[in-house]
Each structure stands twice: as structure tokens, then as C-alpha cells.
Design a protein around this motif. Structure first.
Motif, PDB file in Angstrom:
ATOM      1  N   THR A   1       3.252   3.055 -17.618  1.00  0.00           N
ATOM      2  CA  THR A   1       2.597   4.308 -16.998  1.00  0.00           C
ATOM      3  C   THR A   1       2.615   3.870 -15.347  1.00  0.00           C
ATOM      4  OG1 THR A   1       1.165   4.673 -19.016  1.00  0.00           O
ATOM      5  CG2 THR A   1       0.629   5.717 -16.870  1.00  0.00           C
ATOM      6  N   SER A   2       2.730   4.938 -14.850  1.00  0.00           N
ATOM      7  CA  SER A   2       2.922   4.931 -13.385  1.00  0.00           C
ATOM      8  C   SER A   2       1.796   5.276 -12.942  1.00  0.00           C
ATOM      9  CB  SER A   2       4.065   5.838 -12.732  1.00  0.00           C
ATOM     10  OG  SER A   2       4.280   5.649 -11.382  1.00  0.00           O
ATOM     11  N   TYR A   3       1.508   4.357 -11.584  1.00  0.00           N
ATOM     12  CA  TYR A   3       0.369   4.471 -10.944  1.00  0.00           C
ATOM     13  C   TYR A   3       0.681   4.343  -9.349  1.00  0.00           C
ATOM     14  CZ  TYR A   3      -2.300   3.930 -15.036  1.00  0.00           C
ATOM     15  OH  TYR A   3      -2.636   3.927 -16.221  1.00  0.00           O
ATOM     16  N   GLU A   4      -0.253   5.126  -8.450  1.00  0.00           N
ATOM     17  CA  GLU A   4       0.011   4.578  -6.958  1.00  0.00           C
ATOM     18  C   GLU A   4      -0.990   3.469  -6.660  1.00  0.00           C
ATOM     19  OE1 GLU A   4      -0.446   6.982  -2.761  1.00  0.00           O
ATOM     20  OE2 GLU A   4      -0.757   8.106  -4.598  1.00  0.00           O
ATOM     21  N   VAL A   5      -0.546   2.591  -5.876  1.00  0.00           N
ATOM     22  CA  VAL A   5      -1.087   1.674  -5.044  1.00  0.00           C
ATOM     23  C   VAL A   5      -2.098   2.035  -3.831  1.00  0.00           C
ATOM     24  CG1 VAL A   5      -1.644  -0.670  -4.064  1.00  0.00           C
ATOM     25  CG2 VAL A   5       0.201  -0.251  -5.822  1.00  0.00           C
ATOM     26  N   VAL A   6      -3.234   2.825  -3.970  1.00  0.00           N
ATOM     27  CA  VAL A   6      -3.916   3.265  -2.853  1.00  0.00           C
ATOM     28  C   VAL A   6      -4.706   2.317  -2.170  1.00  0.00           C
ATOM     29  CG1 VAL A   6      -3.927   5.534  -4.037  1.00  0.00           C
ATOM     30  CG2 VAL A   6      -6.022   4.021  -4.257  1.00  0.00           C
ATOM     31  N   GLY A   7      -4.918   0.973  -2.458  1.00  0.00           N
ATOM     32  CA  GLY A   7      -5.699  -0.027  -1.763  1.00  0.00           C
ATOM     33  C   GLY A   7      -5.558  -1.402  -2.166  1.00  0.00           C
ATOM     34  N   LEU A   8      -5.513  -2.202  -1.236  1.00  0.00           N
ATOM     35  CA  LEU A   8      -5.460  -3.670  -1.429  1.00  0.00           C
ATOM     36  C   LEU A   8      -6.662  -4.306  -1.038  1.00  0.00           C
ATOM     37  CD1 LEU A   8      -2.028  -4.228   0.372  1.00  0.00           C
ATOM     38  CD2 LEU A   8      -2.356  -3.770  -2.060  1.00  0.00           C
ATOM     39  N   TYR A   9      -7.168  -5.332  -2.060  1.00  0.00           N
ATOM     40  CA  TYR A   9      -8.571  -6.108  -1.534  1.00  0.00           C
ATOM     41  C   TYR A   9      -8.168  -7.431  -1.682  1.00  0.00           C
ATOM     42  CZ  TYR A   9      -8.970  -6.715  -6.649  1.00  0.00           C
ATOM     43  OH  TYR A   9      -8.719  -7.009  -7.843  1.00  0.00           O
ATOM     44  N   ASP A  10      -9.218  -8.293  -1.056  1.00  0.00           N
ATOM     45  CA  ASP A  10      -9.107  -9.927  -0.826  1.00  0.00           C
ATOM     46  C   ASP A  10     -10.025 -10.139  -2.132  1.00  0.00           C
ATOM     47  OD1 ASP A  10      -7.413  -9.690   1.073  1.00  0.00           O
ATOM     48  OD2 ASP A  10      -8.728 -10.027   2.480  1.00  0.00           O
ATOM     49  N   THR A  11      -9.609 -11.077  -2.600  1.00  0.00           N
ATOM     50  CA  THR A  11     -10.202 -11.861  -3.696  1.00  0.00           C
ATOM     51  C   THR A  11      -9.503 -13.207  -4.026  1.00  0.00           C
ATOM     52  OG1 THR A  11     -11.319 -11.795  -6.002  1.00  0.00           O
ATOM     53  CG2 THR A  11      -9.330 -10.823  -5.518  1.00  0.00           C
ATOM     54  N   VAL A  12     -10.519 -14.254  -4.607  1.00  0.00           N
ATOM     55  CA  VAL A  12      -9.811 -15.404  -5.135  1.00  0.00           C
ATOM     56  C   VAL A  12     -10.096 -15.494  -6.990  1.00  0.00           C
ATOM     57  CG1 VAL A  12     -10.089 -16.898  -2.971  1.00  0.00           C
ATOM     58  CG2 VAL A  12     -11.847 -16.750  -4.951  1.00  0.00           C
ATOM     59  N   ASN A  13     -10.575 -14.314  -7.341  1.00  0.00           N
ATOM     60  CA  ASN A  13     -10.741 -14.126  -8.744  1.00  0.00           C
ATOM     61  C   ASN A  13      -9.370 -14.199  -9.219  1.00  0.00           C
ATOM     62  OD1 ASN A  13     -13.607 -13.998  -8.985  1.00  0.00           O
ATOM     63  ND2 ASN A  13     -13.588 -11.608  -8.366  1.00  0.00           N
ATOM     64  N   GLN A  14      -9.124 -14.874 -10.438  1.00  0.00           N
ATOM     65  CA  GLN A  14      -7.963 -14.886 -11.048  1.00  0.00           C
ATOM     66  C   GLN A  14      -6.837 -15.483 -10.364  1.00  0.00           C
ATOM     67  OE1 GLN A  14      -8.022 -14.058 -14.231  1.00  0.00           O
ATOM     68  NE2 GLN A  14     -10.076 -13.259 -14.405  1.00  0.00           N
ATOM     69  N   PHE A  27       0.693  -1.058   0.023  1.00  0.00           N
ATOM     70  CA  PHE A  27       0.104   0.024   0.066  1.00  0.00           C
ATOM     71  C   PHE A  27       0.737   1.258  -0.019  1.00  0.00           C
ATOM     72  CE2 PHE A  27      -2.005   3.133   2.828  1.00  0.00           C
ATOM     73  CZ  PHE A  27      -2.945   3.719   1.919  1.00  0.00           C
ATOM     74  N   GLY A  28       0.517   2.026  -1.099  1.00  0.00           N
ATOM     75  CA  GLY A  28       1.263   3.382  -0.997  1.00  0.00           C
ATOM     76  C   GLY A  28       2.302   3.251  -2.215  1.00  0.00           C
ATOM     77  N   ASP A  29       2.736   2.123  -2.395  1.00  0.00           N
ATOM     78  CA  ASP A  29       3.904   2.150  -3.515  1.00  0.00           C
ATOM     79  C   ASP A  29       3.586   2.760  -4.752  1.00  0.00           C
ATOM     80  OD1 ASP A  29       5.304   0.859  -1.399  1.00  0.00           O
ATOM     81  OD2 ASP A  29       5.483  -1.239  -2.261  1.00  0.00           O
ATOM     82  N   GLU A  30       4.488   3.141  -5.690  1.00  0.00           N
ATOM     83  CA  GLU A  30       4.428   3.265  -6.958  1.00  0.00           C
ATOM     84  C   GLU A  30       4.650   2.089  -8.033  1.00  0.00           C
ATOM     85  OE1 GLU A  30       3.587   6.118  -8.600  1.00  0.00           O
ATOM     86  OE2 GLU A  30       2.919   7.311  -6.601  1.00  0.00           O
ATOM     87  N   VAL A  31       3.795   1.831  -8.858  1.00  0.00           N
ATOM     88  CA  VAL A  31       4.159   0.609  -9.735  1.00  0.00           C
ATOM     89  C   VAL A  31       3.873   1.046 -11.208  1.00  0.00           C
ATOM     90  CG1 VAL A  31       3.464  -1.096  -7.884  1.00  0.00           C
ATOM     91  CG2 VAL A  31       1.728  -0.148  -9.501  1.00  0.00           C
TER      92      VAL A  31
END
Length: 791
Positions: A576-589, A562-566
Motif C-alpha cells: 500500500t502506498s503512503y506519503e512521507v509527511v514527516g521525519l522524526y528523531d528517535t533511538v527507539n528500535q 520528506f515528501g516521498d511516496e513509499v
């Protein structure tokens, strides 16, 4: 020299005779050790071996069908001749092929599912399927998982709707789809004969139903250490960014492991808990054996046996018995693990091949035997203080001089039965340690698994906990238009008004896009809005076009936080650079996915708006209302709609069935083990206190009163320990499950904890232990006062 040899043979011969006598005399101890060792080995072998066997079985099916190494899916009938030619010319790539299928909504028995009508000629060449059954143009063969989800049997008829036309098909058989057969896969192939499929394809294309078509590009890579992997090839294809998904074989195999991974995590906790019980049971058994064998050990010491040999004699019994139990289960598991795997998968609409991974069986045996060896070494350390003369003079109390407990006079205020119970528990608390640990562990498991089963009791709860994409209605604008949003909004408003529902709280256009992040190619969901159902584990939803959400599983695999630039790219316009503003839980994919806002994706790849729409209501409508809404939408020109939550029904049913089975299994094991351990402890306690019970009988206490005292002490101990185990489960169960389930993409599990459940488990555990002790107390000695001097 001969005399020396005789000195060696005598203690060895004596040791052999004593060992044979011990096995005949201590049958209860031996049975308990063998039983517990069998249970632990079985759970460890099933947890690890079953998981690996399932993986190898699916891989064997995949390879036997001659499946490709990568699958790329596009919506519509794509013109990819140049791209496919370039792919075929890539060094290390061969077997490039393309096929087209027709996406339809299937309805049967009030269930719906999305299928892709496919020609039998487009399946993998080694797929096991009875193509001769496809006689009529309306005959179809479904994957086992799809037929199970729709509740169909051979001979049943069902309807399919492509948005262009509606057909009635007849199921003439099922097959195991080695590529897309997992319930976690949204792409399911329904197989028609080639003539029937070609006719339907021509009708769909003539009706401008391009969005109902799906193009599949597949390729294989050559073997060899110097050849590129399928994932590397996918990463170098710039046109893959337009695909709905691009999967290599390793990702496909991962989708088959998600549900077994959840089951294995629960079984692993149970195996560890049983290992703890085994340690304390062995400790108790060792203590009883040492007290009983103290004089014999002194005799063997006089005969010339060393302390180490005497320790080995007693420890070898424990190790031999546990090894016997572990090896029995290991040999049985050679047949049972593949057989149970076939039953488990077949119950959920899947198949498997009889494949066994042997090393987990041997590893489980080694773990159990090693645990017993360590316990035996520590339990027999007291023999280092063995004094032969003292041992021959009297039976040494290994535990030392025991406190007689409080006098009955100090407990005179309590009723006699309660006073006797308290005195017995306080006089020898060590005897109840193994019982307490067993009750605590059993209560902890029940305190974790029963709420876990309750948490997955309903379809909506399963969808929420697993982070599945589920909406009340999904729809596609199948007509060609530059403004699909306006077309769908008008159709939805009309349909909602016709059915009389409140306006939906969530209406958004979604699409899937293949992107590269952290060296991985993953499927991202692109949407013009984020649903409230996303399980945000950390952070918040994106607020602008420079922010994104990552699935917890993906973040862990690429070491992002959370908070990293990827940096994200599609192989076309650079990263293209983006900021990770959230992590979520899923078993999709398989947990390897992410969410981008439409504006964020437009920064990456400017593209046309998505024609796929997803609708959710604040209060989910019932099945009748959803069916009416879907029918109304399908009556609108250019709209193909289906009930959304029904599309994940196979996943939900599989999870629920698996968890119910695990809870039932662990409960049965716990009840069996608690009963056996209580019987063992009660019988050994009665044997150790034979003189005490005889004295109490001489003082006028009846056998029924003494049986009640014994049973009450065990019931009291088990109840208190079970209450502690229940409280421990309320504190530690969730963090423990989170650690174990993190591998399938979940970082949080909310368990509904109820105090009444904890109390009921504790009372039940106490009652079970008390009943088992009451049964064991039938062996109370009938000793007359005249015999006390000889005791």
C-alpha cells in the motif's frame, strides 16, 4: 674508498652523538611530544577500537549462548502450529522453537519496570545462569540491566503484578541476557524454575489473562552463501505482520551499540581536537629546535651530510618520540580497552567477554605517526636554505628579523605591568599561537560538552532528546472485549477523579506491527493519535490515512526523504502506498521505526482495536500521584497499569552516567594538556628571550615583575583564545554533534548555551595558563650586566 667510507661514518657518528645529547637536554620537549601522542592514540583507539570491541564482545556472548538468528514476539497465547510447521519446512531454516512468558509489572524501591516471567527451560541452551539457585517457587533470576534499573541486589524482595494476580518474588541471582539484555530493549526476561512458571501460567490462563501472555517464536538459519538470511526469511513470512516485533541478530546487536555510539562520537571530536593541538605543538617545538640546532646543522653540512639527511635527523626525533608514545598506549590498550569495557558495562548492569579488535590500535598509531611525519616535513623545509658559512658565523634566527614591538614610551599611559605584557604579546605573537590554539580547542570542547551534559541532566530531557516513548501511565485492558476503548476510558475517568488530577492531554491506543518498507522489516507504532513529544525533524504530523511518519534513521537507511511516496506491506494483502509527511528523531528500535495512524494501518491490514493504552498529562504528575493513579487503575476490573516513565529508567541512567564520565574525562585531559603545553611554551619562550630578560633586569625590573609579565601574556592570550573557542562552540557545536550522532537516529541536538558559562571557561583557561606560566618563569635567568656581551 676507505676515505669515502670515513666521510660517511663521521657525519653519522656525529648525528648519533648529537641525538643522544638532544634527548638529555630537551627532556621537556620530549615528554610533551610523548604525552600528547599517547593521549591522541588512546582516544582514537578507545573511540574506534572500544566500539568494535564492544560489538564483538556482545556477538561473542550471543554466539556462546547458542542464541537463535531471529526472534518473533506475539501478544497472547497464539495458535501458531501451522505457521511454525511451514517455517520449519522453509529451505535453510532449522531450530524453530516456541515459548510463552507472562508480562508483569515489577515494583521495587519506588521504581517500576516491565518484565516477562520465563521458564528457565526456555532460555538459550548456552546462557550462563545458576539455575540451582532457583529453589523456591518465588525465587527469580533477573538480567543485570533489569536488576540495576530496579536497584535490586541478591536477596532483595520485590512485587510483580500481571493484572491477574500480584506476587512477591525474591532475587537469588542475576545473569547476562545475550539477547534482550540491552537497556534499549523493552522486553526483559525474569527467570523462574519450570515448576513455578508452569503453575503461574496455568493460573493466568484460567483467569482469562490471555493479554498478559507473550508468545516467542525463534529460529536459526543454516550457514552458507546460498542460504537465505534471517532477515530474508522474516520478510517472506506473511504472519509476522501480527507480531509485536520480529528481530534478527544484526538488529539485536545494533541495540547494544546505541549508547556506546554516543560516547564514541564525543571521544572522536576530542581526538580530532587533540590532533590539531599536536600539530601546533610540533610546529613550535620544531621552530625552537631549528633555531637551537642551526649552528650544529651547519657543522653537519660541512662534514658532508646532505640537507635531506639533516632534515631527517631533526624530523626523526619528532617521529621517534611520537611513535614511542603511540606504541606505549597501543600496547597498554591491549589490556585496558577490554578491562574498561567490562567496568563500563558492569556499571550499567551489563557484562562482556574479553574480546579485542587489534586493527584500530595499529590504525591509531599509524594516524598519529603519519600526522607527525607530515608536520616534520613541512616544519624542516627552512633547512633547504641552510648556508654552512652563515650558520657557523652565528646562530641564525629562523624566524627572521623580529619586530621589537611597540616602544614602552607609546604605552606609557598604561600601568607598567600591563605595558610590559602588551609589548611582549605584540612583539612575538607567533610564540603564542600554539597556546592560543590549545586554549581555543579546550574552550570549544567545554562549550560543546558541558551544555551536552546539561541537556541530558534530567530524565525528561533525556527522554525528549533521544525521542524515547515515555508516558505518565501505560495500561492494558486484559479482559476479552470488542470495545477496549470504552472499558479503559471509564476506568481512567474514575481513577483521575479519585486522585484529583486534571484530565490527561493525551490518551491513545498503541500497538506495534511488523511491516516491510524499502526491503527492510521494521517495527511500526500504530496509534489512533500522535503524541506531542514526537521530535519532528522535518515536516508535520499525518493528517489522513494516506500519510505516515518515518524515523530519520529509517529514512536514511532506505534512502527516503520528506515528501516521498513509499510502499508498505505485511506480506498478506500486497503493498500500500503512503506519503512521507514527516521525519522524526528517535533511538527507539535503533532508529529503524515509523508511526502510522490507526486509519492508515487499517488500509494496510484490517484488524481489531488495540488493548494497549498510553496516557500523558500536560504537567507530569509527581511520583506519588502517579503511584496513586496506577493503584486506582489496577483496582478497576480488567485493567493492568504501570508508571510509564519508569520503564525507560535504565536507558536514561545509562546515558546520563556515560555522558558524565565523558565530560569528566575530557575536562581532565583538557586541563592536563593545557597545563603541560603552557609550561612547555613558557619555558621555551624564556630560553629564547634570555638576553631580553637580562637587559630588562639590568634596567631595574625585578624578577617578580618579569614573572608577572610572562604569566600575564600567557593568561591574556589564553583568555582571548578561549573566548573565541566558546563563541565558535555556540555556532558549530550543534551541527558537528548532529553529524556524529546521525548514526544512532538523531538529526538535531538542542544545546542550552549560556554566555556566563563561556566567560567562566575563558577566565578559568586564562587563569590556568597564567599559573602554569608563572610556575615556568621560576627558570628566569639570573644574568649580570657584565655577561650580556657574551650572550
Amino acid at each position: 674508498m676507505a676515505a669515502g667510507d670515513g666521510m660517511v661514518r663521521r657525519p653519522l657518528r656525529a648525528s648519533q652523538l648529537l641525538a643522544l645529547r638532544d634527548l638529555r637536554r630537551d627532556r621537556v620537549f620530549s615528554i610533551v611530544i610523548v604525552l600528547v601522542s599517547m593521549l591522541i592514540t588512546a582516544l582514537l583507539a578507545t573511540t574506534v577500537g572500544g566500539m568494535l570491541t564492544n560489538n564483538d564482545s556482545q556477538r561473542a556472548l550471543y554466539d556462546r549462548a547458542q542464541s537463535s538468528d531471529a526472534y518473533i514476539r506475539f501478544t497472547g497465547s497464539q495458535e501458531l502450529d501451522d505457521e511454525v510447521a511451514d517455517l520449519a519446512a522453509t529451505p535453510g531454516v532449522d531450530g524453530v522453537d516456541t515459548s510463552v512468558s507472562i508480562a508483569v509489572t515489577a515494583s521495587a524501591h519506588d521504581e517500576e519496570a516491565t518484565l516477562n516471567l520465563t521458564s528457565v527451560d526456555d532460555l538459550e541452551p548456552g546462557t550462563s545462569l545458576d539455575s540451582d539457585a532457583l529453589v523456591s517457587d518465588r525465587d527469580v533470576i533477573l538480567p543485570n540491566s533489569a536488576a540495576s534499573a530496579l536497584g535490586l541486589s541478591t536477596g532483595d524482595e520485590f512485587t510483580v503484578d500481571s493484572g491477574v494476580e500480584e506476587l512477591t518474588l525474591r532475587l537469588v541471582g542475576t545473569f547476562d541476557d545475550p539477547v534482550f539484555g540491552s537497556p534499549m530493549m523493552g522486553y526483559k526476561r525474569a527467570v523462574l524454575n519450570s515448576d513455578a512458571f508452569d503453575a503461574l501460567l496455568a493460573d493466568t490462563q484460567a483467569s482469562s489473562g490471555q493479554l498478559a501472555l507473550v508468545t516467542l517464536v525463534t529460529f536459526t538459519v543454516e550457514d552458507g552463501a546460498d542460504q537465505p538470511s534471517a532477515e530474508d526469511v522474516l520478510g517472506d513470512l506473511d504472519w509476522v505482520g501480527d507480531a509485536e516485533f520480529a528481530y534478527d541478530s544484526s538488529f539485536i546487536m545494533r541495540t547494544y551499540a546505541i549508547i556506546p555510539g554516543i560516547v564514541s562520537a564525543v571521544l572522536l571530536v576530542t581526538a580530532v581536537a587533540l590532533g590539531l593541538i599536536l600539530v601546533f605543538v610540533l610546529r613550535h617545538v620544531s621552530s625552537v629546535l631549528l633555531r637551537r640546532e642551526w649552528r650544529n646543522s651547519g657543522v653537519l653540512k660541512v662534514l658532508g651530510m646532505s640537507t635531506g639527511q639533516i632534515r631527517m635527523r631533526l624530523g626523526t626525533r619528532l617521529v621517534a618520540l611520537s611513535t614511542l608514545g603511540a606504541l606505549l598506549v597501543a600496547m597498554i590498550s591491549v589490556w585496558t580497552i577490554p578491562a574498561l569495557g567490562r567496568v563500563y558495562l558492569a556499571t550499567n548492569g551489563l557484562s562482556s567477554m574479553p574480546v579485542l579488535v587489534p586493527w584500530p590500535l595499529l590504525g591509531s598509531v599509524a594516524v598519529v605517526v603519519g600526522l607527525v611525519c607530515v608536520t616534520a616535513v613541512f616544519s624542516t623545509r627552512v633547512l633547504t636554505r641552510l648556508n654552512p658559512r652563515a650558520a657557523l658565523d652565528s646562530q641564525m634566527r629562523v624566524e627572521g628579523r623580529r619586530w621589537p614591538g611597540p616602544s614602552l614610551g607609546s604605552l606609557v599611559a598604561a600601568p607598567t605591568r600591563i605595558a610590559l605584557t602588551l609589548k611582549d604579546v605584540l612583539r612575538a605573537p607567533g610564540r603564542y599561537l600554539s597556546l592560543g590554539v590549545t586554549a581555543l580547542v579546550f574552550s570549544f570542547l567545554m562549550g560543546a560538552l558541558v551544555p551536552l551534559g546539561s541537556a541530558f541532566a534530567t530524565r525528561d530531557r533525556v527522554i525528549e532528546l533521544l525521542g524515547l516513548d515515555a508516558y505518565d501511565v501505560t495500561a492494558t485492558v486484559v479482559t476479552q472485549t470488542d470495545r477496549p476503548g470504552e472499558v479503559f476510558d471509564a476506568a481512567l475517568s474514575s481513577a483521575v477523579a479519585d486522585v484529583g488530577l486534571d484530565n490527561p492531554t493525551y490518551v491513545a491506543a498503541h500497538r506495534a506491527a511488523n511491516v516491510r518498507i524499502g526491503g527492510r522489516t521494521v517495527v511500526a507504532t500504530v496509534s489512533d493519535d500522535f503524541p506531542a513529544s514526537l521530535r519532528i525533524a522535518e515536516g508535520r504530523l499525518p493528517a489522513n490515512d494516506r500519510e505516515i511518519l518515518l524515523a530519520s534513521g529509517l529514512a536514511s537507511s532506505i534512502d527516503a526523504a520528506f515528501g516521498d511516496e513509499v510502499e508498505i506491506d505485511t506480506g498478506r494483502n500486497g503493498a500500500t502506498s503512503y506519503e512521507v509527511v514527516g521525519l522524526y528523531d528517535t533511538v527507539n528500535q535503533a532508529g529503524l521505526t515509523m508511526w502510522l495512524g490507526e486509519d492508515a494501518f487499517q488500509r494496510l491490514v484490517p484488524s481489531e482495536p488495540s488493548p494497549y493504552y498510553y496516557v500523558a498529562f500536560e504537567s507530569p504528575p509527581d511520583e506519588t500521584q502517579v503511584a496513586e493513579l496506577v493503584d486506582s487503575l489496577n483496582e478497576q476490573p480488567g485493567i493492568s497499569a504501570t508508571a510509564g516513565r519508569a520503564q525507560v529508567s535504565s536507558v536514561v541512567s545509562m546515558v546520563q552516567l556515560a555522558l558524565r564520565g565523558v565530560v569528566a574525562l575530557v575536562t581532565t585531559i583538557g586541563v592536563l594538556l593545557a597545563s603541560v603545553v603552557t609550561l612547555l611554551l613558557a619555558m621555551s619562550a624564556i630560553a629564547a628571550d634570555r638576553r631580553t630578560y637580562a637587559i630588562m633586569a639590568a634596567l631595574g625590573y625585578g624578577r617578580g615583575q618579569l614573572r608577572t609579565t610572562t604569566a600575564s601574556g600567557f593568561a591574556l592570550t589564553a583568555t582571548v583564545a578561549a573566548l573565541l573557542g566558546g563563541l565558535l562552540a555556540r555556532v558549530a557545536a550543534e551541527p558537528l554533534l548532529v553529524v556524529l550522532l546521525s548514526g544512532v537516529g538523531l538529526s538535531a541536538i538542542d544545546l542550552p548555551a549560556k554566555a556566563v558559562g563561556t566567560v567562566l571557561v575563558a577566565v578559568g583557561c586564562g587563569a590556568l595558563s597564567g599559573a602554569s606560566a608563572w610556575l615556568a618563569a621560576r627558570t628566569l635567568p639570573r644574568v649580570t650586566p657584565g655577561e650580556l656581551s657574551s650572550e
